[in-house]
Design a protein around this motif. Sequence first.
Motif, PDB file in Angstrom:
ATOM      1  N   LEU A 127       0.831  -1.203   0.000  1.00 46.03           N
ATOM      2  CA  LEU A 127       0.000   0.000   0.000  1.00 46.03           C
ATOM      3  C   LEU A 127       0.867   1.255   0.000  1.00 46.03           C
ATOM      4  O   LEU A 127       0.542   2.233  -0.681  1.00 46.03           O
ATOM      5  CB  LEU A 127      -0.934  -0.003   1.209  1.00 46.03           C
ATOM      6  CG  LEU A 127      -1.912   1.177   1.290  1.00 46.03           C
ATOM      7  CD1 LEU A 127      -2.825   1.221   0.069  1.00 46.03           C
ATOM      8  CD2 LEU A 127      -2.746   1.103   2.566  1.00 46.03           C
ATOM      9  N   TRP A 128       1.955   1.219   0.746  1.00 49.31           N
ATOM     10  CA  TRP A 128       2.853   2.372   0.758  1.00 49.31           C
ATOM     11  C   TRP A 128       3.390   2.657  -0.634  1.00 49.31           C
ATOM     12  O   TRP A 128       3.524   3.813  -1.039  1.00 49.31           O
ATOM     13  CB  TRP A 128       4.010   2.109   1.723  1.00 49.31           C
ATOM     14  CG  TRP A 128       5.020   3.213   1.719  1.00 49.31           C
ATOM     15  CD1 TRP A 128       4.977   4.388   2.411  1.00 49.31           C
ATOM     16  CD2 TRP A 128       6.221   3.248   0.954  1.00 49.31           C
ATOM     17  NE1 TRP A 128       6.077   5.152   2.126  1.00 49.31           N
ATOM     18  CE2 TRP A 128       6.861   4.481   1.232  1.00 49.31           C
ATOM     19  CE3 TRP A 128       6.828   2.358   0.063  1.00 49.31           C
ATOM     20  CZ2 TRP A 128       8.081   4.833   0.655  1.00 49.31           C
ATOM     21  CZ3 TRP A 128       8.031   2.714  -0.517  1.00 49.31           C
ATOM     22  CH2 TRP A 128       8.654   3.943  -0.221  1.00 49.31           C
ATOM     23  N   THR A 133      -2.334   7.800  -4.135  1.00 46.90           N
ATOM     24  CA  THR A 133      -3.483   7.312  -4.898  1.00 46.90           C
ATOM     25  C   THR A 133      -4.183   6.160  -4.187  1.00 46.90           C
ATOM     26  O   THR A 133      -5.375   5.943  -4.377  1.00 46.90           O
ATOM     27  CB  THR A 133      -3.043   6.862  -6.300  1.00 46.90           C
ATOM     28  OG1 THR A 133      -2.071   5.812  -6.168  1.00 46.90           O
ATOM     29  CG2 THR A 133      -2.426   8.019  -7.066  1.00 46.90           C
ATOM     30  N   GLY A 134      -3.438   5.420  -3.389  1.00 48.98           N
ATOM     31  CA  GLY A 134      -4.044   4.317  -2.656  1.00 48.98           C
ATOM     32  C   GLY A 134      -4.347   3.121  -3.537  1.00 48.98           C
ATOM     33  O   GLY A 134      -3.899   3.027  -4.683  1.00 48.98           O
ATOM     34  N   TYR A 164      -2.433   5.187   2.172  1.00 53.67           N
ATOM     35  CA  TYR A 164      -1.402   5.273   3.196  1.00 53.67           C
ATOM     36  C   TYR A 164      -1.367   6.705   3.730  1.00 53.67           C
ATOM     37  O   TYR A 164      -1.437   7.662   2.967  1.00 53.67           O
ATOM     38  CB  TYR A 164      -0.041   4.889   2.610  1.00 53.67           C
ATOM     39  CG  TYR A 164       0.970   4.527   3.657  1.00 53.67           C
ATOM     40  CD1 TYR A 164       1.041   3.229   4.151  1.00 53.67           C
ATOM     41  CD2 TYR A 164       1.863   5.470   4.156  1.00 53.67           C
ATOM     42  CE1 TYR A 164       1.961   2.880   5.120  1.00 53.67           C
ATOM     43  CE2 TYR A 164       2.792   5.130   5.123  1.00 53.67           C
ATOM     44  CZ  TYR A 164       2.837   3.833   5.603  1.00 53.67           C
ATOM     45  OH  TYR A 164       3.748   3.499   6.573  1.00 53.67           O
ATOM     46  N   PRO A 165      -1.272   6.883   5.039  1.00 50.68           N
ATOM     47  CA  PRO A 165      -1.327   8.239   5.614  1.00 50.68           C
ATOM     48  C   PRO A 165      -0.101   9.066   5.249  1.00 50.68           C
ATOM     49  O   PRO A 165       1.015   8.565   5.202  1.00 50.68           O
ATOM     50  CB  PRO A 165      -1.377   7.971   7.120  1.00 50.68           C
ATOM     51  CG  PRO A 165      -0.702   6.643   7.287  1.00 50.68           C
ATOM     52  CD  PRO A 165      -1.076   5.848   6.067  1.00 50.68           C
ATOM     53  N   THR A 166      -0.338  10.326   4.981  1.00 51.35           N
ATOM     54  CA  THR A 166       0.763  11.248   4.698  1.00 51.35           C
ATOM     55  C   THR A 166       0.999  12.204   5.863  1.00 51.35           C
ATOM     56  O   THR A 166       1.876  13.051   5.806  1.00 51.35           O
ATOM     57  CB  THR A 166       0.438  12.083   3.441  1.00 51.35           C
ATOM     58  OG1 THR A 166      -0.820  12.777   3.642  1.00 51.35           O
ATOM     59  CG2 THR A 166       0.324  11.189   2.221  1.00 51.35           C
ATOM     60  N   ASP A 167       0.185  12.050   6.928  1.00 49.16           N
ATOM     61  CA  ASP A 167       0.307  12.944   8.075  1.00 49.16           C
ATOM     62  C   ASP A 167       1.184  12.371   9.180  1.00 49.16           C
ATOM     63  O   ASP A 167       1.302  12.958  10.262  1.00 49.16           O
ATOM     64  CB  ASP A 167      -1.076  13.280   8.646  1.00 49.16           C
ATOM     65  CG  ASP A 167      -1.876  12.019   8.991  1.00 49.16           C
ATOM     66  OD1 ASP A 167      -1.312  10.913   8.918  1.00 49.16           O
ATOM     67  OD2 ASP A 167      -3.074  12.152   9.319  1.00 49.16           O
ATOM     68  N   VAL A 171      -2.026   5.682  10.544  1.00 46.12           N
ATOM     69  CA  VAL A 171      -3.372   5.113  10.461  1.00 46.12           C
ATOM     70  C   VAL A 171      -3.841   5.136   9.009  1.00 46.12           C
ATOM     71  O   VAL A 171      -3.948   6.199   8.386  1.00 46.12           O
ATOM     72  CB  VAL A 171      -4.365   5.894  11.347  1.00 46.12           C
ATOM     73  CG1 VAL A 171      -5.764   5.291  11.230  1.00 46.12           C
ATOM     74  CG2 VAL A 171      -3.899   5.877  12.794  1.00 46.12           C
ATOM     75  N   ILE A 172      -4.126   3.957   8.469  1.00 46.55           N
ATOM     76  CA  ILE A 172      -4.571   3.865   7.080  1.00 46.55           C
ATOM     77  C   ILE A 172      -5.969   4.458   6.942  1.00 46.55           C
ATOM     78  O   ILE A 172      -6.865   4.189   7.753  1.00 46.55           O
ATOM     79  CB  ILE A 172      -4.586   2.395   6.623  1.00 46.55           C
ATOM     80  CG1 ILE A 172      -3.211   1.757   6.832  1.00 46.55           C
ATOM     81  CG2 ILE A 172      -5.001   2.288   5.164  1.00 46.55           C
ATOM     82  CD1 ILE A 172      -2.098   2.402   6.080  1.00 46.55           C
TER      83      ILE A 172
END
Length: 300
Positions: A127-128, A133-134, A164-167, A171-172
């Motif tokens: 996923l990463w 785009t996920g 995938y979280p960018t923050d 948490v997905i």
Amino acid sequence: MRRIGQAGLLALLVGLAGPVRAECMGSCMDGIIGALVAMLVYGGIGIVVLVMLIRAKWRGGGVKLLIATLVIAFGVPLISQGWQAWRVHQMESREVAGQPRALAAHVPLLVDDGYYVCGYGPCAPVLWSMSETGAYGLPFTALEGLDLTKPIPLADLPLELWQYPTDGTGVIRARPLTAAERQEAATRIDYLVLARQTLYADDTAPVETALRQSPGLADLRDDELVHLVMAPLSGGKLALPELEFDVLDLTLFSKALAFPLAPYNTQSPANEVASGDALLQMFCPADGAMEVWNCQNDLD
């Protein structure tokens, strides 16, 4: 001598009883207590052996007790580990270590059985790699109650969008697709990445049951589980028994006894991931964007 010999025999029997009581100890004692029990047992046997070796008339019995203890403490785990190694060899002979496809050229469907959606295990690096785009995803829980031994239209499944979280929270983000979005996704999805985590392994899960209908997997034992599947999809359907694997990795769930024989003293099998080097190169870049060690650990 008789009393000391009986005491030594009693201590030895206590040590032997460990494997017999393994199930109880597995639920009644934690690892620290198990280690303390082993230390007391082996310490007691050591004292008895030392006393018997000092006394000339008991020395022969002391030598025999020492040899018997060593044979049991190290011989039993050695046999257990040998059996485990043979099981792993037999299991790995059924794996498929092909070349995984570059997901950038495909629209993958991720199926993951983790407690946290695609947060750990092989699913996380995949996923990463899809960046912001996920990817379309399905948790194992969404497949409960379905007969996966037969082809199921993808549009009929509760597909989600995983990102995938960018923050930095880890948490997905998971969002259920609308009916229209599911129809559109079903026409695009052409690849499957199915990831298992040993911690949540269950050989009776619908996904596992369906995969065991595939040629070559029907005779898997209860402690041999599918860890990672990468295979093309076609026709807008999920047909697990009909998959032609690019990568099929299996894992042995059971553990062997470790040295010395003691409660809770076990070791996991040394099971290499099928196509492991290719997967590492594809999903675990060494450019600092993601901790390489964590990525490698997830794939294992």
